[in-house]
Design a protein around this motif. Structure first.
Motif, PDB file in Angstrom:
ATOM      1  N   PRO A 242      41.981  23.501  45.131  1.00  0.00           N
ATOM      2  CA  PRO A 242      41.688  24.726  44.354  1.00  0.00           C
ATOM      3  C   PRO A 242      40.598  25.579  44.985  1.00  0.00           C
ATOM      4  O   PRO A 242      40.702  26.811  44.999  1.00  0.00           O
ATOM      5  CB  PRO A 242      41.261  24.171  42.989  1.00  0.00           C
ATOM      6  CG  PRO A 242      41.945  22.840  42.897  1.00  0.00           C
ATOM      7  CD  PRO A 242      41.906  22.287  44.284  1.00  0.00           C
ATOM      8  N   ARG A 243      39.557  24.946  45.507  1.00  0.00           N
ATOM      9  CA  ARG A 243      38.485  25.710  46.152  1.00  0.00           C
ATOM     10  C   ARG A 243      38.949  26.330  47.460  1.00  0.00           C
ATOM     11  O   ARG A 243      38.553  27.450  47.801  1.00  0.00           O
ATOM     12  CB  ARG A 243      37.273  24.810  46.421  1.00  0.00           C
ATOM     13  CG  ARG A 243      36.435  24.483  45.193  1.00  0.00           C
ATOM     14  CD  ARG A 243      35.102  23.906  45.625  1.00  0.00           C
ATOM     15  NE  ARG A 243      34.345  24.861  46.399  1.00  0.00           N
ATOM     16  CZ  ARG A 243      33.374  24.526  47.256  1.00  0.00           C
ATOM     17  NH1 ARG A 243      33.068  23.241  47.446  1.00  0.00           N
ATOM     18  NH2 ARG A 243      32.717  25.452  47.929  1.00  0.00           N
ATOM     19  N   ILE A 244      39.793  25.597  48.183  1.00  0.00           N
ATOM     20  CA  ILE A 244      40.309  26.123  49.452  1.00  0.00           C
ATOM     21  C   ILE A 244      41.133  27.376  49.196  1.00  0.00           C
ATOM     22  O   ILE A 244      40.961  28.411  49.861  1.00  0.00           O
ATOM     23  CB  ILE A 244      41.156  25.057  50.176  1.00  0.00           C
ATOM     24  CG1 ILE A 244      40.274  23.891  50.640  1.00  0.00           C
ATOM     25  CG2 ILE A 244      41.898  25.665  51.363  1.00  0.00           C
ATOM     26  CD1 ILE A 244      41.036  22.721  51.206  1.00  0.00           C
ATOM     27  N   GLU A 245      42.036  27.293  48.221  1.00  0.00           N
ATOM     28  CA  GLU A 245      42.914  28.422  47.935  1.00  0.00           C
ATOM     29  C   GLU A 245      42.160  29.601  47.333  1.00  0.00           C
ATOM     30  O   GLU A 245      42.647  30.740  47.376  1.00  0.00           O
ATOM     31  CB  GLU A 245      44.031  27.979  46.993  1.00  0.00           C
ATOM     32  CG  GLU A 245      44.988  26.965  47.625  1.00  0.00           C
ATOM     33  CD  GLU A 245      46.101  26.542  46.688  1.00  0.00           C
ATOM     34  OE1 GLU A 245      47.195  26.230  47.195  1.00  0.00           O
ATOM     35  OE2 GLU A 245      45.871  26.521  45.457  1.00  0.00           O
ATOM     36  N   ALA A 246      40.970  29.353  46.792  1.00  0.00           N
ATOM     37  CA  ALA A 246      40.185  30.433  46.177  1.00  0.00           C
ATOM     38  C   ALA A 246      39.411  31.256  47.207  1.00  0.00           C
ATOM     39  O   ALA A 246      38.874  32.316  46.871  1.00  0.00           O
ATOM     40  CB  ALA A 246      39.223  29.851  45.150  1.00  0.00           C
ATOM     41  N   VAL A 247      39.349  30.768  48.459  1.00  0.00           N
ATOM     42  CA  VAL A 247      38.638  31.516  49.501  1.00  0.00           C
ATOM     43  C   VAL A 247      39.459  32.750  49.863  1.00  0.00           C
ATOM     44  O   VAL A 247      40.585  32.647  50.332  1.00  0.00           O
ATOM     45  CB  VAL A 247      38.409  30.647  50.751  1.00  0.00           C
ATOM     46  CG1 VAL A 247      37.731  31.473  51.854  1.00  0.00           C
ATOM     47  CG2 VAL A 247      37.550  29.432  50.402  1.00  0.00           C
ATOM     48  N   GLU A 248      38.892  33.915  49.662  1.00  0.00           N
ATOM     49  CA  GLU A 248      39.610  35.158  49.913  1.00  0.00           C
ATOM     50  C   GLU A 248      39.503  35.570  51.375  1.00  0.00           C
ATOM     51  O   GLU A 248      38.612  35.122  52.109  1.00  0.00           O
ATOM     52  CB  GLU A 248      39.057  36.264  49.013  1.00  0.00           C
ATOM     53  CG  GLU A 248      39.235  35.969  47.525  1.00  0.00           C
ATOM     54  CD  GLU A 248      38.686  37.072  46.647  1.00  0.00           C
ATOM     55  OE1 GLU A 248      38.054  38.009  47.198  1.00  0.00           O
ATOM     56  OE2 GLU A 248      38.891  37.009  45.423  1.00  0.00           O
ATOM     57  N   ALA A 249      40.403  36.441  51.787  1.00  0.00           N
ATOM     58  CA  ALA A 249      40.461  36.863  53.177  1.00  0.00           C
ATOM     59  C   ALA A 249      39.144  37.478  53.640  1.00  0.00           C
ATOM     60  O   ALA A 249      38.712  37.263  54.785  1.00  0.00           O
ATOM     61  CB  ALA A 249      41.605  37.855  53.364  1.00  0.00           C
TER      62      ALA A 249
ATOM     63  N   ALA B  45      36.257  36.673  52.890  1.00  0.00           N
ATOM     64  CA  ALA B  45      35.212  35.660  53.059  1.00  0.00           C
ATOM     65  C   ALA B  45      35.482  34.722  54.229  1.00  0.00           C
ATOM     66  O   ALA B  45      34.664  33.832  54.507  1.00  0.00           O
ATOM     67  CB  ALA B  45      35.066  34.843  51.778  1.00  0.00           C
ATOM     68  N   LEU B  46      36.604  34.898  54.915  1.00  0.00           N
ATOM     69  CA  LEU B  46      36.948  34.008  56.017  1.00  0.00           C
ATOM     70  C   LEU B  46      35.995  34.199  57.189  1.00  0.00           C
ATOM     71  O   LEU B  46      35.645  35.321  57.551  1.00  0.00           O
ATOM     72  CB  LEU B  46      38.387  34.264  56.487  1.00  0.00           C
ATOM     73  CG  LEU B  46      39.501  33.887  55.515  1.00  0.00           C
ATOM     74  CD1 LEU B  46      40.856  34.255  56.102  1.00  0.00           C
ATOM     75  CD2 LEU B  46      39.453  32.389  55.203  1.00  0.00           C
ATOM     76  N   LEU B  47      35.588  33.089  57.785  1.00  0.00           N
ATOM     77  CA  LEU B  47      34.734  33.132  58.966  1.00  0.00           C
ATOM     78  C   LEU B  47      35.592  33.086  60.221  1.00  0.00           C
ATOM     79  O   LEU B  47      36.716  32.587  60.186  1.00  0.00           O
ATOM     80  CB  LEU B  47      33.777  31.932  58.950  1.00  0.00           C
ATOM     81  CG  LEU B  47      32.816  31.869  57.765  1.00  0.00           C
ATOM     82  CD1 LEU B  47      32.018  30.563  57.808  1.00  0.00           C
ATOM     83  CD2 LEU B  47      31.871  33.061  57.773  1.00  0.00           C
ATOM     84  N   PRO B  48      35.091  33.597  61.343  1.00  0.00           N
ATOM     85  CA  PRO B  48      35.854  33.521  62.599  1.00  0.00           C
ATOM     86  C   PRO B  48      36.213  32.080  62.930  1.00  0.00           C
ATOM     87  O   PRO B  48      35.350  31.207  62.929  1.00  0.00           O
ATOM     88  CB  PRO B  48      34.900  34.116  63.640  1.00  0.00           C
ATOM     89  CG  PRO B  48      33.970  34.979  62.850  1.00  0.00           C
ATOM     90  CD  PRO B  48      33.799  34.293  61.524  1.00  0.00           C
ATOM     91  N   ALA B  49      37.483  31.833  63.177  1.00  0.00           N
ATOM     92  CA  ALA B  49      37.947  30.462  63.420  1.00  0.00           C
ATOM     93  C   ALA B  49      37.471  29.951  64.774  1.00  0.00           C
ATOM     94  O   ALA B  49      37.430  30.703  65.744  1.00  0.00           O
ATOM     95  CB  ALA B  49      39.469  30.407  63.345  1.00  0.00           C
TER      96      ALA B  49
END
Length: 278
Positions: free
Chosen positions: A24-31, A33-37
């Motif tokens: 649930p927490r993983i899926e709640a991360v919005e685009a 808020a994504l960090l450079p992979a």
């Protein structure tokens, strides 16, 4: 005392449980808020697990617990471990998707034709070469593993085998069919196309979730690392290493100063300070 191997501390079952709990927490991360992979996610997961294991060593665990609660929460170490475990599970699932093509649903008619062609060609090959030492081992591997990738590979092997032993194979009066080589290659080609399309979708889903999980992992790892370097500032701080391939934010350029002006002291993070002291 020797440390327990990572395979025992982070078993597939523990990693799967961590993934389910964290999903649930993983899926709640919005685009946004994504960090450079990072370029090497596997290396990141390995180092993150090593850091969580280091923080969980008996002596260090007690020292972490004595840090002021307003400065460091013990739950961060647990969050790091469970997020790293979840990512390890995701990598295993991604590997399985890439290797098996398990998400592909074949039409019944196509699947029947593929399996029947393989069975028929294998019967002919085994009839003539089952006791031939130079071919028996290869033939006995065909059809032993399930999966669309294995089915495709088996058909390609049988087509090659038929062509290499045509003078013997084509004499079979019952199971041999002149068009089976062409049919086997046609089916194998179509399977390859289907697998690539399905794998692209499934692998893309796992890559997206890994990126979301990494955005949770990095802050937790940096916090544990900074605290660990502080605790070991008088020796051993280098044991808390940075995640490989982490992109640091570029510092804002400061106005140039003349030689007579004193340059202001650069602001450092606790991790940088403790690393220098160590």
């Amino acid at each position: 005392m020797a440390r327990t191997p990572a395979e025992s501390r982070h078993t597939p079952d523990l990693c799967a449980a961590a993934y389910e709990a964290l999903l649930p927490r993983i899926e709640a991360v919005e685009a946004a808020a994504l960090l450079p992979a990072p370029p090497d996610v596997r290396a990141v997961v390995r180092v993150a697990l090593e850091t969580s294991d280091l923080a969980d060593e008996e002596e260090l665990r007690a020292r972490f617990a004595r840090l002021p609660a307003e400065e460091f929460s013990p739950t961060v170490t647990e969050a790091l471990r469970e997020t790293a475990r979840a990512m390890r599970h995701m990598l295993l699932r991604r590997d399985a998707a890439e290797g098996q093509g398990s998400g592909v649903l074949l039409q019944e008619e196509f699947a029947t034709a593929a399996h029947d062609t393989r069975a028929r060609m294998l019967k002919v090959a085994l009839h003539y070469f089952e006791d031939d030492a130079s071919h028996a081992a290869e033939l006995k591997r065909i059809g032993r593993k399930k999966g669309h990738v294995q089915l495709r590979d088996d058909l390609e092997r049988l087509a090659n085998f038929y062509e290499a032993t045509r003078e013997v194979i084509e004499r079979d009066p019952k199971w041999y069919r002149a068009g089976d080589v062409v049919e086997a290659r046609r089916i194998a080609t179509e399977l390859t196309t289907l697998l690539k399309a399905a794998q692209s979708d499934e692998l893309g889903q796992w890559d997206a979730r890994l990126a979301q999980a990494y955005s949770l992992l990095l802050p937790a790892h940096e916090e544990v690392r900074a605290a660990g370097q502080f605790l070991l500032r008088n020796g051993g701080a280098e044991r808390f290493v940075a995640l490989p391939g982490v992109r640091r934010r570029a510092r804002k350029e400061e106005p140039r100063t003349t030689s007579s002006e004193a340059a202001p002291a650069a602001e450092t993070t606790p991790a940088e300070t403790t690393a220098a002291e160590a």
